[in-house]
Design a protein around this motif. Structure first.
Motif, PDB file in Angstrom:
ATOM      1  N   GLN A  78     -12.789  -5.611 -12.659  1.00 55.84           N
ATOM      2  CA  GLN A  78     -13.425  -6.796 -12.089  1.00 55.84           C
ATOM      3  C   GLN A  78     -14.908  -6.845 -12.449  1.00 55.84           C
ATOM      4  OE1 GLN A  78     -11.100  -8.853 -10.770  1.00 55.84           O
ATOM      5  NE2 GLN A  78      -9.805  -7.133 -11.366  1.00 55.84           N
ATOM      6  N   ASN A  79     -15.454  -8.037 -12.440  1.00 54.21           N
ATOM      7  CA  ASN A  79     -16.875  -8.218 -12.745  1.00 54.21           C
ATOM      8  C   ASN A  79     -17.751  -8.236 -11.493  1.00 54.21           C
ATOM      9  OD1 ASN A  79     -16.546  -8.373 -15.521  1.00 54.21           O
ATOM     10  ND2 ASN A  79     -16.021 -10.532 -15.425  1.00 54.21           N
ATOM     11  N   ALA A  80     -17.140  -8.061 -10.331  1.00 57.16           N
ATOM     12  CA  ALA A  80     -17.882  -8.099  -9.071  1.00 57.16           C
ATOM     13  C   ALA A  80     -17.204  -7.154  -8.087  1.00 57.16           C
ATOM     14  CB  ALA A  80     -17.890  -9.513  -8.511  1.00 57.16           C
ATOM     15  N   CYS A  81     -17.851  -6.923  -6.973  1.00 53.29           N
ATOM     16  CA  CYS A  81     -17.242  -6.123  -5.915  1.00 53.29           C
ATOM     17  C   CYS A  81     -15.994  -6.843  -5.398  1.00 53.29           C
ATOM     18  CB  CYS A  81     -18.221  -5.874  -4.781  1.00 53.29           C
ATOM     19  SG  CYS A  81     -19.542  -4.739  -5.226  1.00 53.29           S
ATOM     20  N   ILE A  82     -15.011  -6.073  -4.992  1.00 59.57           N
ATOM     21  CA  ILE A  82     -13.735  -6.620  -4.552  1.00 59.57           C
ATOM     22  C   ILE A  82     -13.624  -6.490  -3.038  1.00 59.57           C
ATOM     23  CG2 ILE A  82     -11.218  -6.343  -4.745  1.00 59.57           C
ATOM     24  CD1 ILE A  82     -12.732  -7.302  -7.293  1.00 59.57           C
ATOM     25  N   CYS A  83     -13.203  -7.572  -2.384  1.00 58.86           N
ATOM     26  CA  CYS A  83     -13.062  -7.546  -0.922  1.00 58.86           C
ATOM     27  C   CYS A  83     -11.580  -7.556  -0.547  1.00 58.86           C
ATOM     28  CB  CYS A  83     -13.799  -8.714  -0.298  1.00 58.86           C
ATOM     29  SG  CYS A  83     -15.587  -8.656  -0.596  1.00 58.86           S
ATOM     30  N   ASN A  84     -11.056  -8.698  -0.191  1.00 60.19           N
ATOM     31  CA  ASN A  84      -9.680  -8.801   0.301  1.00 60.19           C
ATOM     32  C   ASN A  84      -8.635  -8.843  -0.807  1.00 60.19           C
ATOM     33  OD1 ASN A  84     -10.773  -8.852   2.816  1.00 60.19           O
ATOM     34  ND2 ASN A  84     -10.575 -11.048   3.096  1.00 60.19           N
ATOM     35  N   ASP A  85      -9.034  -8.985  -2.024  1.00 57.82           N
ATOM     36  CA  ASP A  85      -8.096  -9.147  -3.131  1.00 57.82           C
ATOM     37  C   ASP A  85      -7.191  -7.935  -3.341  1.00 57.82           C
ATOM     38  OD1 ASP A  85      -9.595 -11.401  -3.433  1.00 57.82           O
ATOM     39  OD2 ASP A  85     -10.492 -10.844  -5.338  1.00 57.82           O
ATOM     40  N   ILE A  86      -7.611  -6.770  -2.914  1.00 54.65           N
ATOM     41  CA  ILE A  86      -6.868  -5.540  -3.205  1.00 54.65           C
ATOM     42  C   ILE A  86      -5.468  -5.584  -2.599  1.00 54.65           C
ATOM     43  CG2 ILE A  86      -6.822  -3.030  -2.935  1.00 54.65           C
ATOM     44  CD1 ILE A  86      -9.893  -3.112  -2.956  1.00 54.65           C
ATOM     45  N   VAL A  87      -5.354  -6.041  -1.363  1.00 57.66           N
ATOM     46  CA  VAL A  87      -4.052  -6.073  -0.688  1.00 57.66           C
ATOM     47  C   VAL A  87      -3.081  -6.968  -1.450  1.00 57.66           C
ATOM     48  CG1 VAL A  87      -2.834  -6.761   1.425  1.00 57.66           C
ATOM     49  CG2 VAL A  87      -5.008  -5.536   1.573  1.00 57.66           C
ATOM     50  N   GLU A  88      -3.542  -8.167  -1.828  1.00 55.56           N
ATOM     51  CA  GLU A  88      -2.663  -9.084  -2.558  1.00 55.56           C
ATOM     52  C   GLU A  88      -2.308  -8.538  -3.944  1.00 55.56           C
ATOM     53  OE1 GLU A  88      -5.656 -10.392  -1.139  1.00 55.56           O
ATOM     54  OE2 GLU A  88      -4.583 -11.039   0.657  1.00 55.56           O
ATOM     55  N   GLU A  89      -3.266  -7.929  -4.598  1.00 54.29           N
ATOM     56  CA  GLU A  89      -3.053  -7.430  -5.958  1.00 54.29           C
ATOM     57  C   GLU A  89      -2.112  -6.224  -5.989  1.00 54.29           C
ATOM     58  OE1 GLU A  89      -3.212  -7.173  -9.998  1.00 54.29           O
ATOM     59  OE2 GLU A  89      -4.024  -8.793  -8.787  1.00 54.29           O
TER      60      GLU A  89
ATOM     61  N   HIS B 271      -2.198  10.003  -6.442  1.00 52.45           N
ATOM     62  CA  HIS B 271      -1.320   8.968  -5.886  1.00 52.45           C
ATOM     63  C   HIS B 271      -1.379   7.713  -6.762  1.00 52.45           C
ATOM     64  CE1 HIS B 271       0.623   6.251  -3.148  1.00 52.45           C
ATOM     65  NE2 HIS B 271       0.913   7.285  -2.361  1.00 52.45           N
ATOM     66  N   PRO B 272      -0.219   7.176  -7.151  1.00 55.68           N
ATOM     67  CA  PRO B 272      -0.222   6.005  -8.044  1.00 55.68           C
ATOM     68  C   PRO B 272      -0.912   4.782  -7.448  1.00 55.68           C
ATOM     69  CG  PRO B 272       2.010   6.517  -7.298  1.00 55.68           C
ATOM     70  CD  PRO B 272       1.135   7.632  -6.843  1.00 55.68           C
ATOM     71  N   ALA B 273      -0.880   4.624  -6.134  1.00 53.47           N
ATOM     72  CA  ALA B 273      -1.565   3.475  -5.524  1.00 53.47           C
ATOM     73  C   ALA B 273      -3.069   3.591  -5.732  1.00 53.47           C
ATOM     74  CB  ALA B 273      -1.243   3.396  -4.026  1.00 53.47           C
ATOM     75  N   ARG B 274      -3.601   4.803  -5.657  1.00 52.40           N
ATOM     76  CA  ARG B 274      -5.041   4.992  -5.858  1.00 52.40           C
ATOM     77  C   ARG B 274      -5.426   4.724  -7.304  1.00 52.40           C
ATOM     78  NH1 ARG B 274      -4.624  10.359  -2.454  1.00 52.40           N
ATOM     79  NH2 ARG B 274      -4.039   9.339  -0.521  1.00 52.40           N
ATOM     80  N   ILE B 275      -4.572   5.103  -8.216  1.00 53.70           N
ATOM     81  CA  ILE B 275      -4.822   4.809  -9.633  1.00 53.70           C
ATOM     82  C   ILE B 275      -4.806   3.295  -9.839  1.00 53.70           C
ATOM     83  CG2 ILE B 275      -3.937   5.071 -11.987  1.00 53.70           C
ATOM     84  CD1 ILE B 275      -5.151   7.656 -10.759  1.00 53.70           C
ATOM     85  N   ALA B 276      -3.841   2.611  -9.236  1.00 51.14           N
ATOM     86  CA  ALA B 276      -3.761   1.145  -9.354  1.00 51.14           C
ATOM     87  C   ALA B 276      -4.996   0.485  -8.753  1.00 51.14           C
ATOM     88  CB  ALA B 276      -2.491   0.633  -8.663  1.00 51.14           C
ATOM     89  N   ILE B 277      -5.452   0.979  -7.618  1.00 48.61           N
ATOM     90  CA  ILE B 277      -6.657   0.432  -6.981  1.00 48.61           C
ATOM     91  C   ILE B 277      -7.856   0.627  -7.889  1.00 48.61           C
ATOM     92  CG2 ILE B 277      -8.293   0.779  -5.081  1.00 48.61           C
ATOM     93  CD1 ILE B 277      -5.780   1.395  -3.313  1.00 48.61           C
ATOM     94  N   LEU B 278      -8.019   1.830  -8.439  1.00 47.01           N
ATOM     95  CA  LEU B 278      -9.142   2.105  -9.341  1.00 47.01           C
ATOM     96  C   LEU B 278      -9.088   1.223 -10.584  1.00 47.01           C
ATOM     97  CD1 LEU B 278      -9.392   5.981  -9.146  1.00 47.01           C
ATOM     98  CD2 LEU B 278     -11.068   4.319  -8.310  1.00 47.01           C
ATOM     99  N   GLU B 279      -7.906   1.071 -11.155  1.00 47.35           N
ATOM    100  CA  GLU B 279      -7.770   0.211 -12.335  1.00 47.35           C
ATOM    101  C   GLU B 279      -8.165  -1.218 -11.996  1.00 47.35           C
ATOM    102  OE1 GLU B 279      -3.685   0.815 -13.518  1.00 47.35           O
ATOM    103  OE2 GLU B 279      -4.250   2.353 -14.963  1.00 47.35           O
ATOM    104  N   TYR B 280      -7.689  -1.709 -10.872  1.00 47.20           N
ATOM    105  CA  TYR B 280      -7.988  -3.084 -10.486  1.00 47.20           C
ATOM    106  C   TYR B 280      -9.480  -3.278 -10.255  1.00 47.20           C
ATOM    107  CZ  TYR B 280      -8.042  -7.462  -7.944  1.00 47.20           C
ATOM    108  OH  TYR B 280      -8.327  -8.749  -7.543  1.00 47.20           O
ATOM    109  N   ILE B 281     -10.080  -2.388  -9.471  1.00 43.68           N
ATOM    110  CA  ILE B 281     -11.508  -2.519  -9.179  1.00 43.68           C
ATOM    111  C   ILE B 281     -12.338  -2.410 -10.454  1.00 43.68           C
ATOM    112  CG2 ILE B 281     -13.482  -1.456  -8.011  1.00 43.68           C
ATOM    113  CD1 ILE B 281     -11.573  -0.665  -5.741  1.00 43.68           C
ATOM    114  N   SER B 282     -11.964  -1.479 -11.335  1.00 38.32           N
ATOM    115  CA  SER B 282     -12.770  -1.249 -12.542  1.00 38.32           C
ATOM    116  C   SER B 282     -12.721  -2.413 -13.524  1.00 38.32           C
ATOM    117  CB  SER B 282     -12.326   0.042 -13.239  1.00 38.32           C
ATOM    118  OG  SER B 282     -11.049  -0.107 -13.811  1.00 38.32           O
TER     119      SER B 282
END
Length: 107
Positions: free
Chosen positions: A38-49, A25-36
């Motif tokens: 970052q220099n820290a754990c991601i909390c609420n930023d995922i929804v906005e990003e 799923h492209p959304a999961r790929i986008a989530i993985l790219e975004y999280i990977s």
């Protein structure tokens, strides 16, 4: 709908298929790219990003967690996510082995 008959395939084939299914799923790929990235754990930023609704993001995160590709830590009322580096490398090795050992026979 028919039965998938996963029992007729070996464990490696089933594991690879499950991994591909989660990553398909492209959304999961986008989530993985975004999280990977970052220099820290991601909390609420995922929804906005990503730009999807919170319940949709939560469902995608659940799927990624189902194969242990991400892990979450509870901080107050928030769950913060990061890449499970050990599992990330296992999946990379699994995919590399699949592509490296598959022979290409072209007519």
């Amino acid at each position: 709908m028919g039965i998938t008959k996963t029992q007729i395939f070996n464990a490696k084939q089933n594991q690879l298929a499950t991994t591909f299914k989660v990553l398909a799923h492209p959304a999961r790929i986008a989530i993985l790219e975004y999280i990977s990235l970052q220099n820290a754990c991601i909390c609420n930023d995922i929804v906005e990003e990503i730009g999807l609704a919170q319940p949709t993001i939560s469902q995608h995160l659940k799927e990624l967690k189902s194969i242990d590709l991400i892990k979450g830590e509870i901080e107050g009322k928030k769950v913060c996510y990061c890449i499970n580096l050990e599992r990330w490398k296992e999946i990379q090795a699994l995919l590399n082995t699949f592509f490296d050992t598959t022979k290409i026979n072209c007519c």
